[in-house]
Design an enzyme around this catalytic site. Structure first.
Site, short mmCIF file in Angstrom:
data_model
loop_
_atom_site.label_atom_id
_atom_site.label_comp_id
_atom_site.label_asym_id
_atom_site.label_seq_id
_atom_site.Cartn_x
_atom_site.Cartn_y
_atom_site.Cartn_z
N ASP A 1 29.37 91.15 70.55
CA ASP A 1 30.24 90.01 70.77
C ASP A 1 30.03 89.56 72.22
OD1 ASP A 1 33.62 89.35 69.57
OD2 ASP A 1 32.18 88.07 70.59
C1 GLC Z 1 34.15 85.31 70.66
C2 GLC Z 1 34.59 86.02 69.40
C3 GLC Z 1 33.53 86.11 68.34
C4 GLC Z 1 32.60 84.91 68.41
C5 GLC Z 1 31.87 85.00 69.74
C6 GLC Z 1 30.95 83.78 69.96
O1 GLC Z 1 34.71 85.91 71.79
O2 GLC Z 1 35.16 87.32 69.57
O3 GLC Z 1 34.21 86.20 67.06
O4 GLC Z 1 31.68 84.93 67.34
O5 GLC Z 1 32.76 85.11 70.85
O6 GLC Z 1 31.73 82.63 70.09
#
Ligand code: GLC
Length: 744
Positions: free
Chosen positions: A279
């Protein structure tokens, strides 16, 4: 609980021959790559296209030209992605195409209800169709990779991200996960409307302590495997192409450097062969977690635990080459990770034609296509939960004088919910506009009521008095209250789940005005509605929970309010009486001092002295405009013998109402005596059936030994002899019980 998978998970629906062919092609390319180019493929950066154009990092063009970027997210539309792809293909040494990812979570431009709302439909085919629409639009806008499904099981509505998942139950979450993977990935990865899916967040993120986002997760491995991992495994078994690690620690070890999760379970037990991406800046966050001393250490921990791609923080780009030269990371690990990135690009056809997703004509035809809007409206109709109806709904014949009250009744942006992709508020209509349009001959009066995010009782009396006045002048009042879009979602945990601001006072005042009142609640999570529910008692009133229903939500709300369609949704998550009950879920253990329904108030039992244990509205609950009677269920035999035997439970349903309906028949299991204490109920199957007015339908469930199994204290899946209870009914607190014996 499903037993561990015995066969390798299919990667992106590829058969072994096609997978092997893709791997062979990519190994040939890998052999030509330098270490720096391999590390570049393992690096993903955002392109903040909606601000000052692409801002991946200073000099992003050079990053791409020099092969330092394998994937970009938040970049979309055919033209912009073509620009970026041209840089990579024409100006980098090996011309490896970029992989474009984006959070396509409940629609791309046509926005569907939030995933928790779609889970309320219990409609796997409908959820699959929604993901199919999202994939079609996203692929037409240049996107190869959707960061969905989000499958975090959560039992704590304080956590704002409950809106992204499918609620409290592992089985419903698993069915929704599989349906979304099928929808996003389609049948052929080379199809122009297929996108790679990415199951997230691996793992246990929904169990954040105190419902506070990004907080620690401390679960036994048995609970992790029994409750939180099944939807991830369901996605893997459905062929998901990638997995995204979660921000949280699991038993003290952050998920992004957790070898138990990333190697033992995901690779060795589930035999997943796809890509693991972190993430956003999760590798950098290993420093904050206190498990890495510096960025180099963080990169080492993550890559050696099994992370293949680093989202945004650049730690792989900055440190992996040196870690390999120092022999702290093996060259083989870099090759393994790079190969997974290349294989994903290969199966999407990007090496053959890097621009195959960059087609302006296809994009123009796909976005907001009428058929997409129709499916979004249909899903919104199926996802709104009728919680109370004192003979008021449907409003038929339609009222001639209607009062519409509440800020949310005149909002479009709040209908879309968070993670609304490229969805635009202007694509939606407000409930007020949709009602005026449908009740063209009627007098529709509107009052915004009280500002949602201002909580000052004193100065609201005037607004409330004005709202009462227009309600008293109407035949019916529709009050729309709830959360504004920023009040749920990521980084939006709440300690108070009541209606924000003075909305409760507003709603109670309108109900007390004496005018029949429909309360519509909109939110990203279960709310505490106890006072509202109490005020509806004895009134000509109704309560419809609309979640955040998406681009077509207003139309769907009107369809339900006027009775064009009957509500058929059921709660995927318990609604608490008060926030003090959280975490709250139906599948609790009995404890040594359970509270018995027939004697709910023994002093020394597992209960509160200021609240019942039960939710205000239980898991699986929802009303409709008809009624279905359940006859006495039957089993075809009293004993299930051995792992290959099966029982059949049959039951006759009768729609005693005057309207066609949809019934979600739920089947729960109880294992009253086992080697560990087992939940008082476990959903083991459900069927969503359409049943015409006056019709009788006989349905049956097949029960097999594998549905009786569970993970024991030794962490081994097992199925034990003994007597079992089956509970079948309309929701978890409204069932009939049968018993049978299982002999292994
Ligand atoms: C965010 C979220 C994740 C998302 C990623 C990219 O913080 O936790 O679900 O896919 O960043 O945006």
């Amino acid at each position: 609980m499903a037993s561990p998978s015995a066969t390798p998970a299919r990667f992106f629906n590829l058969d072994e021959r096609d997978y092997a062919a893709a791997e062979q092609r990519c190994r040939a390319l890998l052999a030509r790559m330098t270490l720096a180019e391999k590390v570049g493929q393992m690096s993903q950066f955002t392109s903040d296209r909606d601000t000052t154009g692409p801002s991946i990092r200073e000099g992003y063009q050079d990053d791409i030209r020099e092969g330092r970027v394998g994937s970009i997210f938040n970049a979309f539309d055919a033209d912009f992605t073509r620009q970026l792809q041209t840089l990579a293909v024409n100006e980098s040494r090996l011309g490896v195409p970029l992989l474009f990812g984006y959070d396509v979570v409940h629609g791309f431009r046509t926005i569907f209800p939030i995933p928790l709302a779609m889970a309320s439909s219990w409609h796997s085919e409908g959820v699959e169709a929604a993901a199919r629409v999202a994939a079609t639009e996203a692929a037409a806008a240049g996107i190869h990779w959707a960061f969905a499904p989000m499958v975090d099981v959560s039992r704590d509505a304080r956590w704002g991200r409950v809106m992204e998942g499918a609620g409290e139950d592992p089985l419903l979450s698993s069915r929704m996960a599989s349906a979304q993977v099928r929808g996003y990935q389609g049948h052929d990865p080379r199809a122009l409307d297929s996108v790679a899916a990415c199951v997230k967040h691996y793992a246990g993120y929904g169990a954040a302590e105190a419902g506070r986002d990004y907080n620690s997760v401390d679960l036994s491995e048995r609970v992790m495997r029994s409750v939180h991992l099944p939807p991830h495994q369901a996605a893997v078994n459905a062929g998901v192409a990638s997995v995204m690690t979660s921000f949280n620690t699991v038993d003290g070890v952050p998920a992004s450097c957790n070898a138990l999760l990333l190697r033992q379970i995901l690779r060795d037990e589930w035999q997943f062969r796809g890509l693991v991406v972190t993430d956003y800046t999760a590798i950098m966050e290993l420093l904050e977690h206190g498990v890495a001393a510096d960025p180099r250490d963080a990169a080492r921990l993550a890559v050696n635990a099994g992370v293949d791609m680093d989202m945004q923080d650049g730690y792989f780009l900055d440190h992996l080459a040196e870690l390999v030269e120092a022999d702290d990371v093996s060259a083989a690990r870099i090759d393994e990770a790079t190969l997974r990135v290349l294989i994903l690009k290969d199966v999407l056809g990007l090496f053959e034609d890097p621009y195959r997703y960059c087609d302006e004509a296809r994009e123009a035809a796909a976005l907001l296509a009428p058929e997409h809007r129709r499916k979004a409206r249909e899903m919104a109709q199926q996802s709104m939960v009728l919680l109370e109806n004192n003979d008021l709904l449907p409003l038929s014949p339609a009222p001639q004088r209607l009062a519409v009250i509440g800020e949310l009744a005149d909002s479009r942006a709040d209908l879309l919910g968070p993670w609304h992709g490229d969805g635009q508020a202007q694509d939606a209509r407000t409930l007020l506009a949709a009602l005026k349009d449908r009740l063209s001959g009627a007098e529709v009066c509107y009052h915004a009521g009280v500002p949602i995010d201002i909580d000052d009782t004193a100065s609201r009396q005037r607004e409330i008095a004005e709202a009462i006045t227009i309600a008293q002048q109407a035949e019916v009042a529709v009050v729309v209250v709830g959360e504004k879009e920023p009040m749920s979602g990521e980084a939006a945990s709440r300690t108070d789940l009541g209606l924000p601001g003075q909305q409760l006072a507003l709603a109670l005042a309108v109900i007390a005005s004496g005018t029949p009142t429909v309360v519509v609640t909109l939110s990203g999570r279960p709310l505490v509605l106890s006072e509202l529910t109490a005020a509806l008692t004895g009134q000509s009133a109704a309560l419809l929970h609309g979640w955040w229903p998406g681009s077509e939500g207003a139309e769907a709300l009107v369809d339900l309010l006027l009775g064009d369609v009957s509500p058929c949704a059921r709660l995927p998550m318990s609604f608490p009486r008060n926030v003090g009950q959280l975490p709250l879920y139906y599948g609790q253990l009995p404890t040594g001092r359970p509270v018995f329904r027939e004697n709910p108030d023994p002093r020394y039992s597992s209960k509160y002295i200021d609240s019942p244990n039960t939710p205000l509205y239980p898991f699986g609950y929802g009303l409709s405009y008809t009624h279905v009677d359940y006859a006495t269920p039957q089993l075809d035999k009293p004993t299930l013998t051995g792992p290959n035997d099966q029982l059949t439970l049959s039951i006759e349903l009768t729609n005693t109402g005057e309207r066609d309906g949809v019934e979600v028949v739920q089947l729960y299991l109880r294992d009253p005596v086992a080697s560990i204490s087992r939940p008082i109920r476990e959903l083991i199957d459900f069927q969503r059936i359409e049943i015409a007015a006056g019709a009788r339908e006989r349905i049956s469930f097949v029960i097999r030994a594998e549905q009786l199994g569970f993970i024991g204290s030794d962490l081994r899946w097992r199925c034990e002899a003994g007597r079992f209870e089956l509970h079948i009914g309309a929701h978890v607190e409204d069932t009939q019980m049968l018993t049978f014996d299982y002999q292994p």
